[in-house]
Write a protein that holds these residues in place. Sequence first.
Motif, short mmCIF file in Angstrom:
data_model
loop_
_atom_site.label_atom_id
_atom_site.label_comp_id
_atom_site.label_asym_id
_atom_site.label_seq_id
_atom_site.Cartn_x
_atom_site.Cartn_y
_atom_site.Cartn_z
N LYS A 81 0.72 -1.13 -0.02
CA LYS A 81 0.04 0.06 0.09
C LYS A 81 1.06 1.16 0.12
N TRP A 89 -2.25 6.25 1.91
CA TRP A 89 -3.54 5.27 2.56
C TRP A 89 -3.52 5.80 4.23
N ILE A 93 -6.61 7.19 5.27
CA ILE A 93 -8.00 6.68 5.57
C ILE A 93 -8.14 6.79 7.31
N TRP A 102 -8.00 0.41 8.63
CA TRP A 102 -6.55 0.56 8.99
C TRP A 102 -6.17 -0.41 10.10
N TRP A 155 -5.89 -3.75 8.20
CA TRP A 155 -4.60 -3.79 7.24
C TRP A 155 -3.25 -4.10 8.12
#
Length: 114
Positions: free
Chosen positions: A79, A83, A86, A97, A100
Motif C-alpha cells: 500500500k 493510505w 484513511i 486501518w 490492514w
Amino acid sequence: MNIFFAELYSAYLSFWQNLTNFKGETTKKDWWYVQLANLIITIITFPFFVAITGFNIYGIICILPQIAIDLRRLNNFGKDWKWIFINLVPFLGWFLWFIWLGFGKEGRGKTNFI
C-alpha cells in the motif's frame, strides 16, 4: 513466557530505534507487540500525566514513531503511504486501518483486504 517478554522488548526497542524509518518493513508480530506495549504504558502513565499536565504526554511523544511503524506496515503489503489518511474517515477508516496493519499479508505483495 520469557520468549514473549524478550520479543516484546525487542519489538518495542526497534519501535524507538526506527522512529524516522518510514520506508522499511515491520512484521505483524512486531506491530502487535508495539501496540500492546503502548497500551500497557498508556494505562500506567495516563492518570499521572493527566493529573499533572491535563493530557497524555506519552501519547504525544509516540506520534512520530507510531506513524513510522504504521507506514512500514503499509509497505509490507504494497500500500502507498497516502493510505495513512484513511484514518480521517471515522469508524470505517479506523476499522480498515486496524485490519490492514494487524491482519494484513506479510511480504511485498498486495493485501487480501481491499
